[in-house]
Design a protein around this motif. Structure first.
Motif, PDB file in Angstrom:
ATOM      1  N   GLU A 172       0.856  -1.188   0.000  1.00  0.00           N
ATOM      2  CA  GLU A 172       0.000   0.000   0.000  1.00  0.00           C
ATOM      3  C   GLU A 172       0.891   1.236   0.000  1.00  0.00           C
ATOM      4  O   GLU A 172       1.945   1.248   0.656  1.00  0.00           O
ATOM      5  CB  GLU A 172      -0.942   0.006   1.207  1.00  0.00           C
ATOM      6  CG  GLU A 172      -2.012  -1.064   1.103  1.00  0.00           C
ATOM      7  CD  GLU A 172      -3.081  -0.964   2.171  1.00  0.00           C
ATOM      8  OE1 GLU A 172      -4.131  -1.613   2.007  1.00  0.00           O
ATOM      9  OE2 GLU A 172      -2.880  -0.243   3.160  1.00  0.00           O
ATOM     10  N   VAL A 173       0.474   2.246  -0.747  1.00  0.00           N
ATOM     11  CA  VAL A 173       1.282   3.444  -0.951  1.00  0.00           C
ATOM     12  C   VAL A 173       0.497   4.667  -0.505  1.00  0.00           C
ATOM     13  O   VAL A 173      -0.682   4.825  -0.843  1.00  0.00           O
ATOM     14  CB  VAL A 173       1.681   3.590  -2.434  1.00  0.00           C
ATOM     15  CG1 VAL A 173       2.602   4.791  -2.631  1.00  0.00           C
ATOM     16  CG2 VAL A 173       2.351   2.311  -2.943  1.00  0.00           C
ATOM     17  N   SER A 174       1.162   5.544   0.264  1.00  0.00           N
ATOM     18  CA  SER A 174       0.527   6.788   0.707  1.00  0.00           C
ATOM     19  C   SER A 174       1.045   7.955  -0.129  1.00  0.00           C
ATOM     20  O   SER A 174       2.009   7.820  -0.890  1.00  0.00           O
ATOM     21  CB  SER A 174       0.813   7.041   2.186  1.00  0.00           C
ATOM     22  OG  SER A 174       2.189   7.285   2.391  1.00  0.00           O
ATOM     23  N   SER A 175       0.410   9.105   0.038  1.00  0.00           N
ATOM     24  CA  SER A 175       0.779  10.282  -0.739  1.00  0.00           C
ATOM     25  C   SER A 175       0.794  11.525   0.139  1.00  0.00           C
ATOM     26  O   SER A 175       0.034  11.626   1.093  1.00  0.00           O
ATOM     27  CB  SER A 175      -0.213  10.486  -1.892  1.00  0.00           C
ATOM     28  OG  SER A 175       0.038  11.705  -2.574  1.00  0.00           O
ATOM     29  N   ASP A 176       1.689  12.459  -0.187  1.00  0.00           N
ATOM     30  CA  ASP A 176       1.734  13.753   0.501  1.00  0.00           C
ATOM     31  C   ASP A 176       1.011  14.834  -0.296  1.00  0.00           C
ATOM     32  O   ASP A 176       1.000  15.999   0.101  1.00  0.00           O
ATOM     33  CB  ASP A 176       3.186  14.188   0.732  1.00  0.00           C
ATOM     34  CG  ASP A 176       3.837  13.413   1.869  1.00  0.00           C
ATOM     35  OD1 ASP A 176       3.102  12.918   2.743  1.00  0.00           O
ATOM     36  OD2 ASP A 176       5.071  13.296   1.875  1.00  0.00           O
ATOM     37  N   GLU A 177       0.424  14.466  -1.430  1.00  0.00           N
ATOM     38  CA  GLU A 177      -0.244  15.451  -2.270  1.00  0.00           C
ATOM     39  C   GLU A 177      -1.493  16.003  -1.607  1.00  0.00           C
ATOM     40  O   GLU A 177      -2.163  15.319  -0.822  1.00  0.00           O
ATOM     41  CB  GLU A 177      -0.607  14.831  -3.624  1.00  0.00           C
ATOM     42  CG  GLU A 177       0.597  14.514  -4.508  1.00  0.00           C
ATOM     43  CD  GLU A 177       0.175  14.045  -5.882  1.00  0.00           C
ATOM     44  OE1 GLU A 177      -0.950  14.396  -6.297  1.00  0.00           O
ATOM     45  OE2 GLU A 177       0.951  13.330  -6.524  1.00  0.00           O
ATOM     46  N   GLU A 178      -1.799  17.252  -1.929  1.00  0.00           N
ATOM     47  CA  GLU A 178      -2.963  17.924  -1.376  1.00  0.00           C
ATOM     48  C   GLU A 178      -4.222  17.108  -1.641  1.00  0.00           C
ATOM     49  O   GLU A 178      -4.484  16.684  -2.761  1.00  0.00           O
ATOM     50  CB  GLU A 178      -3.112  19.315  -2.003  1.00  0.00           C
ATOM     51  CG  GLU A 178      -4.280  20.120  -1.490  1.00  0.00           C
ATOM     52  CD  GLU A 178      -4.043  20.640  -0.084  1.00  0.00           C
ATOM     53  OE1 GLU A 178      -5.023  20.837   0.646  1.00  0.00           O
ATOM     54  OE2 GLU A 178      -2.863  20.856   0.275  1.00  0.00           O
ATOM     55  N   GLY A 179      -4.992  16.859  -0.587  1.00  0.00           N
ATOM     56  CA  GLY A 179      -6.244  16.130  -0.730  1.00  0.00           C
ATOM     57  C   GLY A 179      -6.117  14.631  -0.607  1.00  0.00           C
ATOM     58  O   GLY A 179      -7.131  13.924  -0.595  1.00  0.00           O
ATOM     59  N   PHE A 180      -4.885  14.117  -0.524  1.00  0.00           N
ATOM     60  CA  PHE A 180      -4.686  12.673  -0.445  1.00  0.00           C
ATOM     61  C   PHE A 180      -3.977  12.242   0.837  1.00  0.00           C
ATOM     62  O   PHE A 180      -3.711  11.054   1.030  1.00  0.00           O
ATOM     63  CB  PHE A 180      -3.889  12.171  -1.655  1.00  0.00           C
ATOM     64  CG  PHE A 180      -4.641  12.264  -2.954  1.00  0.00           C
ATOM     65  CD1 PHE A 180      -5.503  11.262  -3.352  1.00  0.00           C
ATOM     66  CD2 PHE A 180      -4.503  13.385  -3.759  1.00  0.00           C
ATOM     67  CE1 PHE A 180      -6.205  11.345  -4.539  1.00  0.00           C
ATOM     68  CE2 PHE A 180      -5.203  13.485  -4.949  1.00  0.00           C
ATOM     69  CZ  PHE A 180      -6.056  12.462  -5.350  1.00  0.00           C
ATOM     70  N   GLN A 181      -3.641  13.205   1.708  1.00  0.00           N
ATOM     71  CA  GLN A 181      -2.943  12.848   2.946  1.00  0.00           C
ATOM     72  C   GLN A 181      -3.798  11.903   3.788  1.00  0.00           C
ATOM     73  O   GLN A 181      -4.994  12.125   3.949  1.00  0.00           O
ATOM     74  CB  GLN A 181      -2.601  14.092   3.781  1.00  0.00           C
ATOM     75  CG  GLN A 181      -1.573  14.987   3.151  1.00  0.00           C
ATOM     76  CD  GLN A 181      -2.178  16.090   2.328  1.00  0.00           C
ATOM     77  OE1 GLN A 181      -3.348  16.045   2.001  1.00  0.00           O
ATOM     78  NE2 GLN A 181      -1.389  17.092   2.002  1.00  0.00           N
ATOM     79  N   GLY A 182      -3.161  10.848   4.304  1.00  0.00           N
ATOM     80  CA  GLY A 182      -3.865   9.913   5.165  1.00  0.00           C
ATOM     81  C   GLY A 182      -4.474   8.727   4.448  1.00  0.00           C
ATOM     82  O   GLY A 182      -4.970   7.803   5.096  1.00  0.00           O
TER      83      GLY A 182
END
Length: 299
Positions: A172-182
């Motif tokens: 599973e991969v997370s993101s720091d992009e706006e609107g995708f945090q968490g």
């Protein structure tokens, strides 16, 4: 979410959408309200206008970023996997207790930064959410602890644990992009790029033309193994922390209300939104900490 009116002199906490500050809350006092614009003019108690600390910072904030001061138990100890707020860098940051030491000291893991810091018990409080005009969970005692002004200087650890993934591994991969945090998105490791990067192919995210699965490079710190299957539960309980399958990813939330026919109202902290979801769209929440899965306690 239910709007609350705060009068002059009310002690509140303020959140921020600025990068690097999401998820933290800062104590402040309401100086006046601007009802037509749904804003408050506040004075912070720990944030200053300059490095000299000559005077407290004052600013207008949107009502959606303001909540009452949370209640706090007197002399409360904490357990392993319990969710807490830790006072750090002049604000309260949400984390989870991953180790308990002697002399009332605790190691706290922060999901956003994936870092661990040791705190004294006096710099921690039980994590609570302000939902529909009430605190979840409610105060455990009838007395509220008086907050003392203390300063704790802590250095962030430079070393972070990273995992090695083989080609074909489901992750599973997370993101720091706006609107995708968490959020976490299921993907497969395609290849290794250097020591700390991987080429991944997402299972549910597509390219712009929607013709094939999206592939991109991902930093090792944003990758974790696919969570192990947890025992099937007949139903989730109010206040239980879950992951919700929504917008192609898994988002951490809290069961705010249990409905009929295996339906639930789930509250999402990052967006301060509530959604109605079915049982099949939820799973028990787990955190990947120090190379192992940790099941968080109820918030």
């Amino acid at each position: 979410m239910e709007e609350v009116h705060f009068s002059k002199g009310s002690e509140v906490e303020i959140s921020s959408d600025d990068d690097g500050f999401r998820g933290s809350w800062y104590s402040a006092t309401v100086l006046r309200s601007v009802s037509k614009k749904k804003k408050f003019f506040v004075e912070y108690q720990s944030l200053m206008v300059d490095e000299k600390g000559s005077k407290p910072l004052r600013e207008f904030v949107d009502a959606v970023h303001v909540r009452p001061r949370p209640p706090r138990e007197l002399d409360r100890s904490f357990k392993l996997s319990e969710e807490v707020d830790a006072f750090h860098n002049d604000g309260w940051w949400e984390g989870v207790v991953i180790d308990v030491f002697e002399n009332s000291r605790y190691s706290v893991f922060f999901r956003g930064s994936r870092e661990q810091i040791k705190f004294q018990q006096s710099d921690l409080r039980l994590h609570r959410e302000w939902v529909d005009g009430s605190w979840i969970p409610p105060l455990e005692e009838h007395m509220e602890a008086k907050s003392g002004k203390k300063t704790l200087k802590i250095k962030f650890s430079k070393g972070k644990l990273t995992a090695k993934f083989s080609e074909g591994a489901v992750v599973e991969v997370s993101s720091d992009e706006e609107g995708f945090q968490g959020a976490w998105f299921t993907a497969t490791i395609i290849s290794t790029i250097g020591n700390d990067k991987f080429l991944v192919e997402y299972h549910s995210l597509k390219t712009d033309d929607e013709t094939k699965p999206l592939r991109e490079e991902a930093d090792a710190l944003h990758i974790r193994p696919s969570p192990p299957e947890t025992p099937m539960v007949d139903s989730f309980s109010r206040l239980e922390e879950v992951d919700a399958l929504y917008n192609d990813g898994w988002w951490v939330g809290v069961i705010a209300k249990v409905l009929s026919n295996s339906r639930y109202i789930v509250y999402f902290r990052n967006t301060k939104e509530e959604l109605e979801l079915g049982h099949s769209e939820l799973r028990l929440h787990q955190d990947w900490i120090d190379g192992k899965w940790v099941r968080a306690s109820q918030v």
